[in-house]
Design an enzyme around this catalytic site. Structure first.
Site, mmCIF file in Angstrom:
data_model
loop_
_atom_site.group_PDB
_atom_site.id
_atom_site.type_symbol
_atom_site.label_atom_id
_atom_site.label_comp_id
_atom_site.label_asym_id
_atom_site.label_seq_id
_atom_site.Cartn_x
_atom_site.Cartn_y
_atom_site.Cartn_z
ATOM 1 N N VAL A 35 0.837 -1.207 0.000
ATOM 2 C CA VAL A 35 0.000 0.000 0.000
ATOM 3 C C VAL A 35 0.872 1.259 0.000
ATOM 4 O O VAL A 35 0.605 2.225 -0.711
ATOM 5 C CB VAL A 35 -0.998 0.005 1.186
ATOM 6 C CG1 VAL A 35 -1.816 1.296 1.185
ATOM 7 C CG2 VAL A 35 -1.927 -1.196 1.089
ATOM 8 N N CYS A 36 1.955 1.229 0.787
ATOM 9 C CA CYS A 36 2.851 2.397 0.830
ATOM 10 C C CYS A 36 3.451 2.659 -0.552
ATOM 11 O O CYS A 36 3.575 3.810 -0.977
ATOM 12 C CB CYS A 36 3.985 2.165 1.835
ATOM 13 S SG CYS A 36 3.407 1.971 3.537
ATOM 14 N N THR A 37 3.818 1.593 -1.229
ATOM 15 C CA THR A 37 4.407 1.747 -2.562
ATOM 16 C C THR A 37 3.393 2.376 -3.509
ATOM 17 O O THR A 37 3.714 3.330 -4.227
ATOM 18 C CB THR A 37 4.889 0.379 -3.090
ATOM 19 O OG1 THR A 37 5.885 -0.130 -2.188
ATOM 20 C CG2 THR A 37 5.486 0.519 -4.479
ATOM 21 N N LEU A 95 2.913 6.192 -2.484
ATOM 22 C CA LEU A 95 4.017 7.089 -2.819
ATOM 23 C C LEU A 95 4.246 7.171 -4.324
ATOM 24 O O LEU A 95 4.602 8.232 -4.838
ATOM 25 C CB LEU A 95 5.278 6.693 -2.059
ATOM 26 C CG LEU A 95 5.119 6.890 -0.539
ATOM 27 C CD1 LEU A 95 6.342 6.399 0.214
ATOM 28 C CD2 LEU A 95 4.838 8.337 -0.185
#
Length: 161
Positions: A53-55, A58
């Site tokens: 999810v972070c990837t 960002l």
């Protein structure tokens, strides 16, 4: 759990080590929030480098950098990993915003997004050019993130104010 800064109050200042990928170079330096006065700053707290999810989050913000630039806004990603981890994450995905290392989670605590067990909650804080917190969103579970459109809509409101 700490609630963090309230809307329409001055955002807690901080200095964190970080770096930003420009072309092939990862430029490391210290980032101080108060030094960004005169521009809006999007603080994107995220749990970890190289997580799915972070990837996605960002990469979405990185691909929208022109939209942020057009609103006189800087985007800073903040997570508990060190600068070396941030460099490999930025290189792996071509991320174009500074990634800051909050290894002791002091800044996450100051913003009320440090969470036992998961480390850091996914959260976004929009800080106006005057250093005042204008909008925030803190996720309880962190499986979703605030979209580029949502952020640019809120930022255009700040710029027009």
């Amino acid at each position: 759990m700490a609630s963090g800064p309230q809307l329409n109050t001055e955002a807690p200042d901080f200095t964190l080590p970080g770096g930003v990928l420009s072309d092939e170079t990862f430029d490391r330096s210290d980032y101080r929030l108060s030094a960004a006065r005169g521009r809006s700053v999007v603080l994107a707290f995220y749990p970890g480098d190289n997580t799915s999810v972070c990837t996605k989050q960002l990469c979405s913000y990185s691909s929208g950098m022109e939209a942020f630039e057009g609103l006189d806004a800087d985007v800073w990603g903040i997570s508990p990993q060190g600068v070396d981890s941030h460099e490999s994450f930025a290189r792996a995905f071509g991320l174009r915003m500074p990634l800051l290392a909050d290894e002791g989670r002091e800044i996450a605590k100051a913003y009320g997004v440090s969470a036992p067990g998961i480390g850091v909650r996914r959260a976004v804080f929009l800080i106006g050019p005057d250093g005042v917190l204008r909008w925030k969103h803190v996720a309880l579970l962190g499986a979703t993130f605030q979209s580029l459109d949502t952020l640019t809509n809120h930022l255009s409101g700040i710029k027009g104010a």
